[in-house]
Write a protein that holds these residues in place. Structure first.
Motif, PDB file in Angstrom:
ATOM      1  N   SER A 198       2.521   4.018  10.569  1.00  0.00           N
ATOM      2  CA  SER A 198       1.830   3.984   9.274  1.00  0.00           C
ATOM      3  C   SER A 198       1.679   5.400   8.730  1.00  0.00           C
ATOM      4  O   SER A 198       1.903   6.396   9.432  1.00  0.00           O
ATOM      5  CB  SER A 198       0.460   3.341   9.437  1.00  0.00           C
ATOM      6  N   GLY A 199       1.250   5.461   7.466  1.00  0.00           N
ATOM      7  CA  GLY A 199       1.036   6.770   6.864  1.00  0.00           C
ATOM      8  C   GLY A 199      -0.043   7.563   7.594  1.00  0.00           C
ATOM      9  O   GLY A 199       0.083   8.774   7.798  1.00  0.00           O
ATOM     10  N   THR A 200      -1.109   6.881   8.017  1.00  0.00           N
ATOM     11  CA  THR A 200      -2.181   7.558   8.748  1.00  0.00           C
ATOM     12  C   THR A 200      -1.683   8.117  10.067  1.00  0.00           C
ATOM     13  O   THR A 200      -1.986   9.255  10.443  1.00  0.00           O
ATOM     14  CB  THR A 200      -3.348   6.581   9.000  1.00  0.00           C
ATOM     15  N   GLU A 201      -0.896   7.329  10.778  1.00  0.00           N
ATOM     16  CA  GLU A 201      -0.358   7.788  12.061  1.00  0.00           C
ATOM     17  C   GLU A 201       0.586   8.969  11.869  1.00  0.00           C
ATOM     18  O   GLU A 201       0.556   9.943  12.634  1.00  0.00           O
ATOM     19  CB  GLU A 201       0.354   6.625  12.760  1.00  0.00           C
ATOM     20  N   LEU A 202       1.415   8.898  10.840  1.00  0.00           N
ATOM     21  CA  LEU A 202       2.330  10.019  10.564  1.00  0.00           C
ATOM     22  C   LEU A 202       1.567  11.264  10.142  1.00  0.00           C
ATOM     23  O   LEU A 202       1.985  12.393  10.428  1.00  0.00           O
ATOM     24  CB  LEU A 202       3.333   9.608   9.487  1.00  0.00           C
ATOM     25  N   GLU A 262       7.870   2.912  -0.388  1.00  0.00           N
ATOM     26  CA  GLU A 262       6.963   3.536   0.591  1.00  0.00           C
ATOM     27  C   GLU A 262       7.303   3.093   2.009  1.00  0.00           C
ATOM     28  O   GLU A 262       7.282   3.902   2.950  1.00  0.00           O
ATOM     29  CB  GLU A 262       5.512   3.183   0.250  1.00  0.00           C
ATOM     30  N   ARG A 263       7.636   1.786   2.165  1.00  0.00           N
ATOM     31  CA  ARG A 263       8.042   1.315   3.501  1.00  0.00           C
ATOM     32  C   ARG A 263       9.315   1.998   3.949  1.00  0.00           C
ATOM     33  O   ARG A 263       9.471   2.354   5.131  1.00  0.00           O
ATOM     34  CB  ARG A 263       8.220  -0.212   3.482  1.00  0.00           C
ATOM     35  N   ARG A 264      10.243   2.182   3.018  1.00  0.00           N
ATOM     36  CA  ARG A 264      11.501   2.853   3.365  1.00  0.00           C
ATOM     37  C   ARG A 264      11.230   4.296   3.823  1.00  0.00           C
ATOM     38  O   ARG A 264      11.808   4.779   4.799  1.00  0.00           O
ATOM     39  CB  ARG A 264      12.441   2.859   2.162  1.00  0.00           C
TER      40      ARG A 264
END
Length: 788
Positions: free
Chosen positions: A86-90, A248-250
């Motif tokens: 996810s964005g948070t994890e990244l 965003e998923r890509r």
């Protein structure tokens, strides 16, 4: 290291205090797993790391480590093919990547400091830097995990379209809010239902509005309606939002695949940053508790200087010097309870555990610790209800366990040994246990209140008595550790101080064994002598600190005097020079006054040679003996020490000339260009070799002024390059002619010529100031330049 001693000595409380200075999850994990080491090299390396951290704290504040979340679970998920973070994890991984670069750069900059770090560079050198990946992650994910517009041009374009569509929808629906239709609304607002823009319509006017009803209020009085004229726009907005999510998923998948091959490197970086965070925490904790780096003994000799228990506030704790392992390996601390015996042995044990964990210890400089394979402690009330053991039995069970595991390389701490049973048997048992432990060669500190152990310690080599000082006058313990002096019983003295009858006190003394009385009297005398020694030492310490402070102040003042001495001499010379200059000015003024009087009176002729003699006498005035070699005096005399052939300045004309011959009455024949003139010596001044440019300039003045050049230069009609060339030649000629100012006419026109003139005048160092002419003299069509 056995777990029981860590619990007994409250080692975990030290770890809790240390954890307050951590910023990373990995740092907390390292502290949670922290245990004292029994390996000499490992203990040394741990302490070296803390010493490096302390140097960094002193010079740079601390290592810049941000708050970092543990990434190990994310790396585990990356083993699954096609799994995306996810964005948070990244964003957490991005923070780790950025932290690696910041830390690496910090230590590159730290190399400029005149400090050689011992151990930390080995950690920093293991960091894996990934600048390209780091930059891409930074430009794609913000700290909150939101995907940035810069992540891809497609995402940026979609988001711009969404914003534009939303603005259009709001603009169209805004007409309902502000127009005549507003009266049908429950509230003049635009809101969202099911991700579509709607209006809150009063239920009784639902037929008045076309469109789609998406929701209603709890009371049913308000309907949330999407007007028909924005339905298609909302549809387009929805399509754009779906496209945004797909993009965003890509991007998340792409970034995940970017870091997937570097799982091991990222985990290692996390571990290294965590270690540096741990070093930071140790150094900050040491600074906060005023702890010091201990020396390490390879013979397990403990020498603690003014050791303090780290869990007692500094303003309340009593510091003590404690030594063991050199001349004696066993200390028996005797005396009554509540005197501080337990805290003293806990201090020794806890500081030893801290040192072997790589932490600084709460003591003074030059303190020393050992490296023990294990530390054993039997302290406190270990009564076990579950095991149906009494206090004595529980202590014995613990001591039996210690005897079965200790070695010559152990530290043993026993509190109130032999307590909880018959005094005679307890004392005998205590002596036997101490003897058995002492024979192993390990270090032992035992506390007891049995008087029999005082003589036991006195008779055994390698064993020494100790006690805690008690102030009989105040009936309070001082908590001061007295090495070499056994504790004494103060019961009778205390009873006497509290007012018990003297007859009863004497009767009690008669019942006391004579041998015990002699021992107590000896101890009392030794205690008094030791107290006097301590008091004298404290007084000498105060005197030494005062003397040291005075010596430091005197040294500082002497150093300041040495540094200011030359400056003061220079100031004195300058002041002397000023006095001489003033004297010379007065001399010149006197001569000028004589000239004026001669001109005014006319009756009494004052001869020129008399004037010169008067001036010479004045110039020879001695202001002070120290000024005979003054630079100003010598320079002034040298100016008037004339010889034929000297270059001179004729002051009244401001012209340079050459002396030909000296006539009578102080008059010289002077060659001025093509002219030969007779000049009074008082009007001459010798030209130094340091003024060649001034001489050439002044020689040219008389020749140039006769050329009749105009003080005005007209540049109108010239091309720019030609005008600048003419201006440069003209300014040089004007300077040689000695003009104080000139006027340059450039006209108004486009302003290019005027700007060029101004720029040239700014650059010319001989131009003092410039500005436009007065309004009645051309205004901004011409510029007046004044020379220095």
């Amino acid at each position: 290291m056995n777990e029981k001693v860590l619990e007994t000595l409250e080692y975990d409380k030290i770890k809790q205090q240390l954890a307050a200075y951590l910023t990373t999850d990995r740092g907390h994990e390292i502290v949670n797993q922290l245990q004292p080491s029994s390996e000499f090299d490992q203990v040394k390396d741990r302490l070296d790391q803390t010493a490096d951290g302390a140097d960094i704290i002193r010079l740079k504040g601390e290592i810049p480590i941000p708050k970092l979340i543990e990434i190990a679970p994310y790396m585990k998920r990356l083993r699954i093919e096609n799994a995306a973070l996810s964005g948070t994890e990244l964003s957490h991984i991005t923070k780790l990547l950025r932290a690696g670069q910041v830390v690496h750069q910090f230590f590159e900059d730290f190399k400029a400091e005149a400090v050689d770090l011992r151990s930390i560079p080995k950690i920093v050198d293991q960091l894996t830097l990934m600048p390209e990946i780091t930059q891409q992650m930074i430009s794609s994910i913000d700290d909150d995990g939101r995907i940035l517009d810069t992540a891809s041009s497609q995402l940026s374009s979609i988001r711009k379209t969404i914003v534009r569509t939303q603005n259009d929808i709001r603009a169209k629906m805004g007409k309902f809010i502000k127009g005549s239709e507003a009266k049908y609304l429950s509230e003049p607002i635009i809101t969202v239902r099911d991700e579509r823009f709607v209006l809150p319509i009063r239920a009784d006017y639902k037929q008045h509005f076309g469109g789609i009803i998406h929701d209603q209020s709890a009371s049913g009085q308000t309907l949330y309606v999407e007007p028909s004229n924005v339905v298609e726009m909302n549809n387009q907005l929805r399509r754009d939002q779906l496209a945004q999510r797909a993009e965003e998923r890509r991007i998340l998948a792409e970034l995940t695949n970017l870091i997937r091959p570097y799982r091991s490197e990222l985990l290692e970086n996390m571990n290294l940053i965590g270690q540096l965070d741990f070093v930071n925490a140790k150094a900050k904790y040491a600074h906060q508790t005023r702890s010091v780096l201990p020396n390490i003994s390879d013979r397990n000799v403990i020498k603690l200087r003014q050791a303090r228990h780290p869990l007692i506030p500094r303003e309340k704790v009593v510091a003590n010097d404690i030594e063991i392992g050199d001349q004696y390996h066993t200390i028996i601390v005797t005396g009554p309870n509540t005197g501080g015996k337990t805290i003293t042995i806990k201090t020794v044990g806890l500081l030893q555990l801290m040192g072997q964990s790589g932490l600084f210890i709460t003591a003074n400089e030059d303190s020393q610790i050992g490296v023990f394979d294990d530390v054993f402690a039997d302290i406190g009330d270990d009564q076990s209800i579950e095991a149906n053991l009494s206090t004595f039995s529980s202590h014995m069970d613990n001591i039996i366990s210690i005897l079965g595991r200790l070695s010559h390389n152990s530290l043993v701490l026993l509190d109130e040994l032999g307590a909880g049973t018959d005094p005679k048997e307890g004392a005998a048992l205590a002596m036997a246990i101490i003897d058995a432990i002492h024979k192993t060669g390990c270090e032992l500190i035992a506390t007891t209140h049995y008087p029999e152990l005082k003589a036991f310690a006195y008779d055994r080599p390698g064993i020494i008595n100790a006690s805690m000082e008690f102030d009989v006058d105040t009936l309070r313990p001082t908590y001061r550790f007295l090495l070499g002096i056994p504790g004494q019983s103060n019961a009778l003295n205390i009873a006497h101080k509290l007012g018990l009858s003297q007859a009863i006190i004497e009767q009690a003394r008669a019942f006391t064994d004579t041998k015990n009385q002699d021992i107590n009297n000896m101890i009392e005398e030794l205690t008094a002598q030791t107290k006097r020694a301590h008091d004298e030492a404290d007084e000498l310490k105060v005197q030494l600190e005062a003397s040291t402070k005075l010596q430091r102040e005197l040294t500082d003042k002497f150093n300041k005097y040495q540094s200011q001495k030359e400056r003061l001499v220079e100031q004195a010379k300058e002041q002397a020079n000023q006095v001489v200059e003033e004297a010379k000015k007065k001399a010149d003024q006197i001569i000028d006054d004589l000239h004026k009087k001669q001109a005014e009176i006319g009756k009494v002729a004052v001869k020129e040679n008399e004037l010169i003699d008067a001036k010479g006498a004045l110039n020879k005035l001695e202001v002070a003996p120290s000024l005979k070699r003054n630079k100003v005096l010598r320079k002034e005399k040298a100016k008037h020490n004339f010889h034929a052939g000297d270059d001179v300045l004729v002051k009244s004309y401001g012209q340079q000339g050459t002396l030909l011959r000296q006539e009578k009455n102080g008059v010289w024949d002077v060659q001025l260009g093509i002219l030969k003139m007779q000049i009074n010596e008082s009007d001459l001044e010798k030209s130094g070799s340091d003024k060649p440019e001034k001489s050439r300039y002044q020689t040219q003045v008389s020749r140039t002024r006769s050329t009749g050049m105009s003080p005005t230069l007209d540049l109108r009609g010239h091309r720019y390059e030609e005008a600048m060339y003419e201006l440069d030649r003209y300014i040089d000629s004007a300077l040689l002619a000695g003009y104080p100012s000139v006027t340059i006419i450039h006209g108004k026109g486009t302003g290019a010529l005027r700007k060029g003139v101004n720029e040239y005048l700014k650059r010319n160092s001989r131009v003092k100031s410039f500005g436009y002419s007065a309004p009645n003299a051309g205004g901004d069509g011409s510029t007046v330049a004044k020379f220095k």
